[in-house]
Scaffold this motif. Structure first.
Motif, PDB file in Angstrom:
ATOM      1  N   LEU A  22       0.909  -1.294   0.045  1.00  0.00           N
ATOM      2  CA  LEU A  22       0.083   0.228  -0.123  1.00  0.00           C
ATOM      3  C   LEU A  22       0.952   1.292   0.057  1.00  0.00           C
ATOM      4  CD1 LEU A  22      -2.866  -1.120   2.128  1.00  0.00           C
ATOM      5  CD2 LEU A  22      -2.770  -1.029  -0.149  1.00  0.00           C
ATOM      6  N   ARG A  86      -2.803  -9.659  -2.958  1.00  0.00           N
ATOM      7  CA  ARG A  86      -3.721  -8.892  -2.184  1.00  0.00           C
ATOM      8  C   ARG A  86      -2.936  -8.163  -0.898  1.00  0.00           C
ATOM      9  NH1 ARG A  86      -8.769  -9.344  -2.076  1.00  0.00           N
ATOM     10  NH2 ARG A  86      -9.132  -8.918  -0.007  1.00  0.00           N
ATOM     11  N   ASP A  89      -7.808  -5.258   1.775  1.00  0.00           N
ATOM     12  CA  ASP A  89      -9.025  -5.625   0.924  1.00  0.00           C
ATOM     13  C   ASP A  89      -8.998  -5.511  -0.492  1.00  0.00           C
ATOM     14  OD1 ASP A  89      -9.166  -2.797   1.116  1.00  0.00           O
ATOM     15  OD2 ASP A  89     -11.257  -2.288   1.314  1.00  0.00           O
ATOM     16  N   GLN A  90      -7.780  -5.077  -1.136  1.00  0.00           N
ATOM     17  CA  GLN A  90      -7.619  -4.725  -2.367  1.00  0.00           C
ATOM     18  C   GLN A  90      -6.986  -6.056  -3.107  1.00  0.00           C
ATOM     19  OE1 GLN A  90      -5.959  -0.937  -3.504  1.00  0.00           O
ATOM     20  NE2 GLN A  90      -6.091  -0.362  -1.431  1.00  0.00           N
ATOM     21  N   THR A  91      -7.165  -6.287  -4.105  1.00  0.00           N
ATOM     22  CA  THR A  91      -6.748  -7.408  -5.040  1.00  0.00           C
ATOM     23  C   THR A  91      -5.765  -6.566  -6.308  1.00  0.00           C
ATOM     24  OG1 THR A  91      -8.477  -9.039  -4.467  1.00  0.00           O
ATOM     25  CG2 THR A  91      -7.135  -9.485  -6.486  1.00  0.00           C
ATOM     26  N   PHE A  92      -4.977  -7.038  -6.609  1.00  0.00           N
ATOM     27  CA  PHE A  92      -4.013  -6.482  -7.437  1.00  0.00           C
ATOM     28  C   PHE A  92      -3.629  -7.727  -8.692  1.00  0.00           C
ATOM     29  CE2 PHE A  92      -3.003  -3.964  -3.726  1.00  0.00           C
ATOM     30  CZ  PHE A  92      -3.258  -2.581  -4.121  1.00  0.00           C
TER      31      PHE A  92
END
Length: 107
Positions: A22, A86, A89-92
């Motif tokens: 992040l 991940r 809560d974000q998937t890349f």
């Protein structure tokens, strides 16, 4: 019954990696190979079903910032790897060169 210390250590490693991802994401968008770089018209593409996805470590780049992530190998060509990872809560998802990817040690 397992090793609670090892579980806690793995959890802390996961949290640390999420913070690193992040933080790197603040430096620019996630970079991905282009269709031209991957030669999508001239190279075969393999899409792995969920049961065959392998855990890998991969170098990815957010703008100029590089970070090594724990990821899943979800697609590949002879030269490139499509990975997913991940952070919170974000998937890349992105494509990286094959030599930027290494099978996870426990594979």
């Amino acid at each position: 019954m397992g090793n609670p210390g090892a579980t806690l250590s793995a959890y802390r490693d996961m949290q640390s990696q999420a913070r690193s991802i992040l933080e790197a994401a603040k430096h620019g968008p996630l970079q991905s190979l282009t269709d031209r770089e991957m030669d999508v018209r001239g190279q075969p593409l393999t899409i792995y079903p969920y049961a065959l996805q392998r855990r890998v470590k991969a170098w990815v780049r957010f703008g100029p910032e590089a970070v090594r992530v724990d990821a899943k190998l979800v697609r590949s060509t002879p030269l490139a790897a499509g990975i997913e990872f991940r952070a919170e809560d974000q998937t890349f998802r992105c494509w990286v060169w094959g030599n930027a990817v290494q099978l996870a040690e426990d594979e």
